[in-house]
Design an enzyme around this catalytic site. Structure first.
Site, short mmCIF file in Angstrom:
data_model
loop_
_atom_site.label_atom_id
_atom_site.label_comp_id
_atom_site.label_asym_id
_atom_site.label_seq_id
_atom_site.Cartn_x
_atom_site.Cartn_y
_atom_site.Cartn_z
N GLU A 31 -6.88 18.36 28.59
CA GLU A 31 -6.70 19.45 27.61
C GLU A 31 -5.38 19.33 26.85
O GLU A 31 -4.55 20.25 26.83
CB GLU A 31 -6.80 20.81 28.32
CG GLU A 31 -8.20 21.06 28.88
CD GLU A 31 -8.43 22.44 29.44
OE1 GLU A 31 -7.45 23.11 29.80
OE2 GLU A 31 -9.60 22.86 29.52
N GLU A 72 -15.81 19.62 31.81
CA GLU A 72 -15.54 20.86 32.56
C GLU A 72 -16.41 21.94 31.97
O GLU A 72 -16.49 22.07 30.74
CB GLU A 72 -14.08 21.31 32.41
CG GLU A 72 -13.11 20.60 33.27
CD GLU A 72 -11.72 21.23 33.22
OE1 GLU A 72 -11.60 22.47 33.09
OE2 GLU A 72 -10.75 20.46 33.29
C1 BG6 Z 1 -9.21 24.15 32.58
C2 BG6 Z 1 -8.33 23.30 33.44
O1 BG6 Z 1 -8.45 24.62 31.57
O2 BG6 Z 1 -9.74 25.32 33.16
C3 BG6 Z 1 -8.59 23.40 34.93
O3 BG6 Z 1 -8.44 21.95 33.03
C4 BG6 Z 1 -8.80 24.86 35.28
O4 BG6 Z 1 -7.52 22.80 35.60
C5 BG6 Z 1 -10.03 25.34 34.54
O5 BG6 Z 1 -8.90 25.10 36.65
C6 BG6 Z 1 -10.48 26.73 34.90
O6 BG6 Z 1 -9.43 27.62 34.78
P1 BG6 Z 1 -9.05 28.61 35.97
O7 BG6 Z 1 -7.84 29.32 35.48
O8 BG6 Z 1 -10.22 29.48 36.15
O9 BG6 Z 1 -8.78 27.74 37.14
#
Ligand code: BG6
Length: 490
Positions: free
Chosen positions: A198, A388
């Protein structure tokens, strides 16, 4: 139509959120090790001892430590990332569970400070190198292709304190030394690489909730980003030189923005928000040059960058092979007065009345995934991967150790349908890794109770628990989906 024959279904994690063992195997420290646990209402803090020996805390996750301060654990705080989910000791069990679901691909990251504890050494820490070699071999045992992020938010703390982190051009050389070691050591074991997780967040998050950061913050944000672009482009070139089979991707936090009204002012603001938050990074990494609108963005915050002619050549010759991104939500933007603000994952906007929101306020919008895939594919014509995506939710471990998570299955079903529609519409989508395929520590809040996984990990927010793994209902559902190559979403 639907998913192509060799489509890679799998899941994703990051080192800092799951490995634990923060002080084992010769590993150095990262800022995340000294970041306390928080919640939706309680911020996380980076804690330290200042040069006079007094304890202190920072509430900006990315703010620099005061001069002379040393990162430290303080009484009264828990540091969830120090233990993670103990993947460091349990990776064999975890990879076996992924194999049982039929994973074709597993996204994970290498912790820079396991290989180079301070970040500026000349030789790597052999124990760290061997740890990852063993993990990759374990993946290969099950024909799971590793997809490796080289930096997932865990730059060695020493580099932050002694060199001012990515504000310093020298970081490019340290990073290049580290990634060259990775490409050489894991040649033949790893083919898919992502240079920076990101990468666009550093600029996008500065505008969160409209509390526009000052020009100094943008100056630093754009400069750090430039050094990272150069480091990434060098990494792409080296990866190709070492093994022409390597495929290297950018990793963009993919948040599609929508105009909240049809007021032309909103339409234009929407376009500019896309450019600043999303397209700026993708354009440099996929096209190899700064886009024409960069000048407007830099002028907006009186930004003057250290960019050399050689840097521009490097960018030109180090474009990525694939566009990979995270997708969780969309956000509405408006020039009109708005009070109902929502946000998450480094971006914020106005509530969208057509959508529902997770307990953490993240908009649920599968159509937004199609919108993003089709917009971006049309721009770059590169193979794409969703690396993701997922739903952070609270799960209940029943007495018989089952976990019923129909909300998560619904979430995936609608997002898979959106991907399949976009493939039908011409997008060359080659893979999908759901976020936190095994429960891990939340990056934003530091909670364990914000769970994303198909596999439940018995660890609580305060760090207690057996760390045992249990299969959720979604585990069996995903297994069926993969076995049918995405045909059977029931
Ligand atoms: C993404 C990141 O932005 O979101 C991850 O790359 C992160 O590392 C994921 O865990 C989800 O966000 P959160 O705050 O729910 O863990």
């Amino acid at each position: 139509m639907g998913f192509p024959k060799n489509f890679m279904f799998g899941g994703a994690t990051s080192a800092i959120q799951c490995e634990g063992a923060y002080n084992e195997g010769g590993r150095g420290l990262t800022r995340m090790d000294i970041m306390s646990a928080g919640s939706l209402t309680q911020p996380r803090y980076v804690t330290y001892i200042d040069q006079d020996g007094n304890p202190g805390k920072l509430d900006g996750l990315f703010a620099p430590l005061p001069k002379g301060a040393k990162g430290a654990c303080l009484d009264g705080y828990t540091y969830p990332m120090q233990t993670g989910i103990d993947f460091y000791h349990r990776y064999k069990e975890d990879i076996a569970l992924m194999a049982e679901m039929g994973f074709k691909i597993f996204r994970m990251s290498i912790s820079w400070c396991r290989l180079y504890p301070n970040g500026d050494e000349y030789e790597p820490n052999v124990e760290g190198v061997e740890f990852y070699r063993n993990v990759f071999k374990e993946c290969k045992k099950y024909n799971i292709e590793p997809l490796v992020t080289l930096l997932h938010g865990d730059t060695p703390l020493y580099l932050e304190c002694e060199y001012d982190g990515w504000n310093n051009r020298q970081l490019i050389d340290f990073y290049v030394r580290y990634v060259t070691t990775c490409f050489k050591e894991y040649k033949g074991l790893v083919k898919y690489w992502l240079t920076f997780n990101e990468i666009n967040n550093i600029v996008m998050m500065a505008d969160m909730f409209g509390q526009k950061a000052d020009d100094k913050t943008f100056q630093s944000g754009y400069q750090q980003l430039h050094y990272q672009f150069v480091a990434s482009a060098k990494a792409v070139q080296i990866a190709h030189e070492i093994d022409s089979n390597n495929m290297v991707g950018c990793m963009i936090c993919g948040i599609p923005f929508y105009p909240a009204t049809c007021d032309p002012e909103d339409i234009l603001l929407n376009r500019y928000t896309w450019e600043k938050g999303i397209l700026y990074s993708g354009d440099v990494m996929c096209k190899g040059e700064y886009p024409s609108y960069s000048k407007r963005l830099w002028k907006e915050h009186d930004v003057h960058l250290d960019i050399t002619g050689q840097d521009l050549d490097i960018l030109k010759n180090g474009t990525v092979d694939m566009y990979t991104f995270s997708y969780y939500m969309t956000n509405n933007v408006t020039t009109h007065e708005a009070t109902d603000l929502v946000g998450g994952n480094m971006s914020a906007g106005v509530r969208n009345p057509y959508l529902t929101y997770s307990e953490w306020g993240w908009a649920l919008d599968p159509k937004g995934l199609s919108y993003y895939l089709e917009t971006i594919y049309d721009r770059y014509h590169l193979p794409m991967m969703v690396v993701e995506n997922g739903l952070g939710a609270k799960d209940v471990l029943e007495e018989d150790k089952s976990i019923h998570d129909p909300y998560r299955i619904d979430y995936f079903r609608t997002h898979f349908k959106a991907m399949s529609d976009s493939i039908d519409n011409g997008v060359d989508l080659i893979g999908y890794t759901s976020w936190g395929c095994i429960d891990l520590v939340s990056g934003g809040t530091g909670q364990m109770s914000k769970r994303y996984g198909f596999i439940y990990v018995d660890k609580n927010d305060d760090g207690t628990g057996t760390y045992n793994r249990y299969k959720k209902d979604s585990f069996y559902w995903y297994k069926k989906v993969i076995a049918s190559n995405g045909e059977n979403l029931d």
